[in-house]
Design a protein around this motif. Structure first.
Motif, PDB file in Angstrom:
ATOM      1  N   PRO A   7       0.809  -1.229   0.000  1.00 52.58           N
ATOM      2  CA  PRO A   7       0.000   0.000   0.000  1.00 52.58           C
ATOM      3  C   PRO A   7       0.837   1.272   0.000  1.00 52.58           C
ATOM      4  CG  PRO A   7      -0.743  -1.512   1.714  1.00 52.58           C
ATOM      5  CD  PRO A   7       0.526  -2.069   1.148  1.00 52.58           C
ATOM      6  N   ASP A   8       2.048   1.216   0.523  1.00 48.95           N
ATOM      7  CA  ASP A   8       2.898   2.403   0.583  1.00 48.95           C
ATOM      8  C   ASP A   8       3.408   2.819  -0.800  1.00 48.95           C
ATOM      9  OD1 ASP A   8       2.594   2.506   3.337  1.00 48.95           O
ATOM     10  OD2 ASP A   8       4.378   1.279   3.702  1.00 48.95           O
ATOM     11  N   ARG A   9       3.406   1.908  -1.757  1.00 51.80           N
ATOM     12  CA  ARG A   9       3.903   2.214  -3.103  1.00 51.80           C
ATOM     13  C   ARG A   9       2.797   2.583  -4.069  1.00 51.80           C
ATOM     14  NH1 ARG A   9       7.244  -2.216  -5.417  1.00 51.80           N
ATOM     15  NH2 ARG A   9       7.661  -0.627  -6.957  1.00 51.80           N
ATOM     16  N   LEU A  10       1.542   2.574  -3.628  1.00 50.85           N
ATOM     17  CA  LEU A  10       0.438   2.879  -4.535  1.00 50.85           C
ATOM     18  C   LEU A  10       0.485   4.320  -5.029  1.00 50.85           C
ATOM     19  CD1 LEU A  10      -2.569   0.989  -2.928  1.00 50.85           C
ATOM     20  CD2 LEU A  10      -1.065   0.278  -4.779  1.00 50.85           C
ATOM     21  N   GLY A  11       0.984   5.223  -4.221  1.00 51.14           N
ATOM     22  CA  GLY A  11       1.074   6.622  -4.626  1.00 51.14           C
ATOM     23  C   GLY A  11       2.006   6.849  -5.798  1.00 51.14           C
ATOM     24  N   ASP A  12       2.922   5.920  -6.038  1.00 51.38           N
ATOM     25  CA  ASP A  12       3.849   6.032  -7.160  1.00 51.38           C
ATOM     26  C   ASP A  12       3.120   6.001  -8.501  1.00 51.38           C
ATOM     27  OD1 ASP A  12       5.752   5.934  -5.193  1.00 51.38           O
ATOM     28  OD2 ASP A  12       6.423   3.887  -5.649  1.00 51.38           O
ATOM     29  N   HIS A  13       1.939   5.446  -8.525  1.00 51.82           N
ATOM     30  CA  HIS A  13       1.207   5.242  -9.776  1.00 51.82           C
ATOM     31  C   HIS A  13       0.025   6.197  -9.925  1.00 51.82           C
ATOM     32  CE1 HIS A  13       3.598   1.643 -10.024  1.00 51.82           C
ATOM     33  NE2 HIS A  13       3.126   1.234  -8.873  1.00 51.82           N
ATOM     34  N   VAL A  42      -9.016  -1.329  -3.646  1.00 56.00           N
ATOM     35  CA  VAL A  42      -7.763  -2.087  -3.567  1.00 56.00           C
ATOM     36  C   VAL A  42      -7.255  -2.148  -2.129  1.00 56.00           C
ATOM     37  CG1 VAL A  42      -5.329  -2.021  -4.238  1.00 56.00           C
ATOM     38  CG2 VAL A  42      -7.092  -1.712  -5.961  1.00 56.00           C
ATOM     39  N   LEU A  43      -7.405  -1.050  -1.399  1.00 57.27           N
ATOM     40  CA  LEU A  43      -6.893  -1.002  -0.030  1.00 57.27           C
ATOM     41  C   LEU A  43      -7.833  -1.642   0.996  1.00 57.27           C
ATOM     42  CD1 LEU A  43      -5.402   2.593  -0.082  1.00 57.27           C
ATOM     43  CD2 LEU A  43      -4.144   0.435  -0.080  1.00 57.27           C
ATOM     44  N   ALA A  44      -9.021  -2.020   0.568  1.00 55.88           N
ATOM     45  CA  ALA A  44      -9.993  -2.598   1.497  1.00 55.88           C
ATOM     46  C   ALA A  44      -9.517  -3.926   2.085  1.00 55.88           C
ATOM     47  CB  ALA A  44     -11.339  -2.791   0.795  1.00 55.88           C
ATOM     48  N   ARG A  45      -8.695  -4.635   1.326  1.00 59.25           N
ATOM     49  CA  ARG A  45      -8.172  -5.908   1.823  1.00 59.25           C
ATOM     50  C   ARG A  45      -6.834  -6.181   1.154  1.00 59.25           C
ATOM     51  NH1 ARG A  45      -9.338  -9.919  -2.027  1.00 59.25           N
ATOM     52  NH2 ARG A  45     -10.907  -9.281  -3.523  1.00 59.25           N
ATOM     53  N   PRO A  46      -6.010  -7.031   1.751  1.00 60.39           N
ATOM     54  CA  PRO A  46      -4.696  -7.321   1.153  1.00 60.39           C
ATOM     55  C   PRO A  46      -4.856  -7.975  -0.222  1.00 60.39           C
ATOM     56  CG  PRO A  46      -4.812  -8.142   3.401  1.00 60.39           C
ATOM     57  CD  PRO A  46      -6.190  -7.690   3.038  1.00 60.39           C
ATOM     58  N   ARG A  47      -4.012  -7.587  -1.158  1.00 60.52           N
ATOM     59  CA  ARG A  47      -4.054  -8.113  -2.523  1.00 60.52           C
ATOM     60  C   ARG A  47      -2.777  -8.881  -2.808  1.00 60.52           C
ATOM     61  NH1 ARG A  47      -9.104  -6.724  -4.856  1.00 60.52           N
ATOM     62  NH2 ARG A  47      -9.896  -5.157  -3.431  1.00 60.52           N
ATOM     63  N   MET A  48      -2.933 -10.062  -3.384  1.00 59.91           N
ATOM     64  CA  MET A  48      -1.787 -10.894  -3.738  1.00 59.91           C
ATOM     65  C   MET A  48      -1.518 -10.735  -5.236  1.00 59.91           C
ATOM     66  SD  MET A  48      -0.891 -12.149  -0.907  1.00 59.91           S
ATOM     67  CE  MET A  48       0.325 -13.319  -1.418  1.00 59.91           C
ATOM     68  N   LEU A  49      -0.266 -10.450  -5.581  1.00 59.69           N
ATOM     69  CA  LEU A  49       0.140 -10.305  -6.970  1.00 59.69           C
ATOM     70  C   LEU A  49       1.046 -11.466  -7.352  1.00 59.69           C
ATOM     71  CD1 LEU A  49       0.995  -6.510  -7.132  1.00 59.69           C
ATOM     72  CD2 LEU A  49      -1.155  -7.632  -7.626  1.00 59.69           C
ATOM     73  N   ASN A  51       3.188 -11.255  -9.957  1.00 58.47           N
ATOM     74  CA  ASN A  51       4.437 -10.748 -10.527  1.00 58.47           C
ATOM     75  C   ASN A  51       4.713  -9.358  -9.980  1.00 58.47           C
ATOM     76  OD1 ASN A  51       2.692  -9.044 -11.897  1.00 58.47           O
ATOM     77  ND2 ASN A  51       2.652 -10.327 -13.715  1.00 58.47           N
ATOM     78  N   GLU A  52       5.678  -8.684 -10.546  1.00 59.51           N
ATOM     79  CA  GLU A  52       6.094  -7.369 -10.059  1.00 59.51           C
ATOM     80  C   GLU A  52       5.315  -6.230 -10.721  1.00 59.51           C
ATOM     81  OE1 GLU A  52       8.422  -6.639  -7.683  1.00 59.51           O
ATOM     82  OE2 GLU A  52       8.459  -8.775  -7.279  1.00 59.51           O
ATOM     83  N   ASP A  53       4.214  -6.510 -11.372  1.00 59.01           N
ATOM     84  CA  ASP A  53       3.493  -5.522 -12.172  1.00 59.01           C
ATOM     85  C   ASP A  53       2.390  -4.841 -11.363  1.00 59.01           C
ATOM     86  OD1 ASP A  53       2.735  -4.036 -14.335  1.00 59.01           O
ATOM     87  OD2 ASP A  53       1.602  -5.645 -15.287  1.00 59.01           O
ATOM     88  N   ASP A  54       2.760  -3.944 -10.442  1.00 60.86           N
ATOM     89  CA  ASP A  54       1.772  -3.203  -9.652  1.00 60.86           C
ATOM     90  C   ASP A  54       0.878  -2.359 -10.551  1.00 60.86           C
ATOM     91  OD1 ASP A  54       3.123  -4.260  -7.520  1.00 60.86           O
ATOM     92  OD2 ASP A  54       3.708  -2.336  -6.649  1.00 60.86           O
ATOM     93  N   LEU A  55       1.488  -1.652 -11.506  1.00 59.24           N
ATOM     94  CA  LEU A  55       0.738  -0.755 -12.371  1.00 59.24           C
ATOM     95  C   LEU A  55      -0.283  -1.520 -13.211  1.00 59.24           C
ATOM     96  CD1 LEU A  55       0.199   2.083 -13.376  1.00 59.24           C
ATOM     97  CD2 LEU A  55       2.001   1.739 -15.075  1.00 59.24           C
ATOM     98  N   GLY A  56       0.119  -2.641 -13.759  1.00 60.45           N
ATOM     99  CA  GLY A  56      -0.822  -3.447 -14.548  1.00 60.45           C
ATOM    100  C   GLY A  56      -2.010  -3.890 -13.719  1.00 60.45           C
ATOM    101  N   TYR A  57      -1.735  -4.304 -12.492  1.00 65.82           N
ATOM    102  CA  TYR A  57      -2.815  -4.714 -11.592  1.00 65.82           C
ATOM    103  C   TYR A  57      -3.744  -3.531 -11.291  1.00 65.82           C
ATOM    104  CZ  TYR A  57      -5.348  -6.315  -7.535  1.00 65.82           C
ATOM    105  OH  TYR A  57      -6.363  -6.638  -6.665  1.00 65.82           O
TER     106      TYR A  57
END
Length: 165
Positions: A7-13, A42-49, A51-57
């Protein structure tokens, strides 16, 4: 390789998501609301990814939120139509009022594209993804991205040239 979305990296996008939302909705205010609603979901609950593609998600989540909103809005009663002539309100933070009007016209043209063309144009031209990243995010082939992008750009140019006559 699964990992939890940080969640701390969401602001990057935020900027890319906002531009994508603006292209989807055609309105600054609706884009702000859409990004905010997407982050809330997205922040309502933990999300499992996988791969490393935060932006795509996040782009997929934004797109899904947009379509969920559309479905909900279609079910609601609508007030009477707006007048044919509306005053154009320029962005007060824009340096050049004409640039703000042109940007609004461009985003409206993108929002009016068919869904498959709009998604590719938003991913590549507005969000700044490479063809490969866009193909992965949209789950289509890279050649399809290039083809749809070409046609989407032509449609936007035609719409803008047609409205400036």
């Amino acid at each position: 390789m699964e990992r939890t979305l940080d969640p701390d990296r969401l602001g990057d996008h935020l900027d890319r998501l906002y531009r994508s939302a603006w292209a989807l909705t055609g309105s600054r205010q609706d884009a702000e609301d859409l990004v905010q609603e997407t982050y809330a979901r997205v922040l309502a609950r933990p999300r499992m990814l996988r791969n490393e593609d935060d932006l795509g998600y996040l782009l997929r989540a934004l797109r899904n939120t947009f379509f969920s909103r559309l479905k909900t809005e279609r079910r609601r009663l609508r007030p009477g139509p707006l007048p044919d002539q509306l005053d154009i309100v320029a962005d007060p933070r824009a340096r050049d009022p004409q640039a703000a009007v042109e940007a609004a016209e461009l985003y409206a043209a993108v929002a009016a594209l068919p869904e498959n063309f709009r998604d590719v144009l938003v991913a590549v031209d507005i969000t700044g993804l490479s063809y490969k990243e866009a193909a992965r995010a949209l789950r289509i082939r890279e050649g399809t991205v290039m083809s749809r992008l070409y046609r989407a750009r032509r449609l936007v140019v035609r719409r803008i040239e047609g409205s400036s006559d």
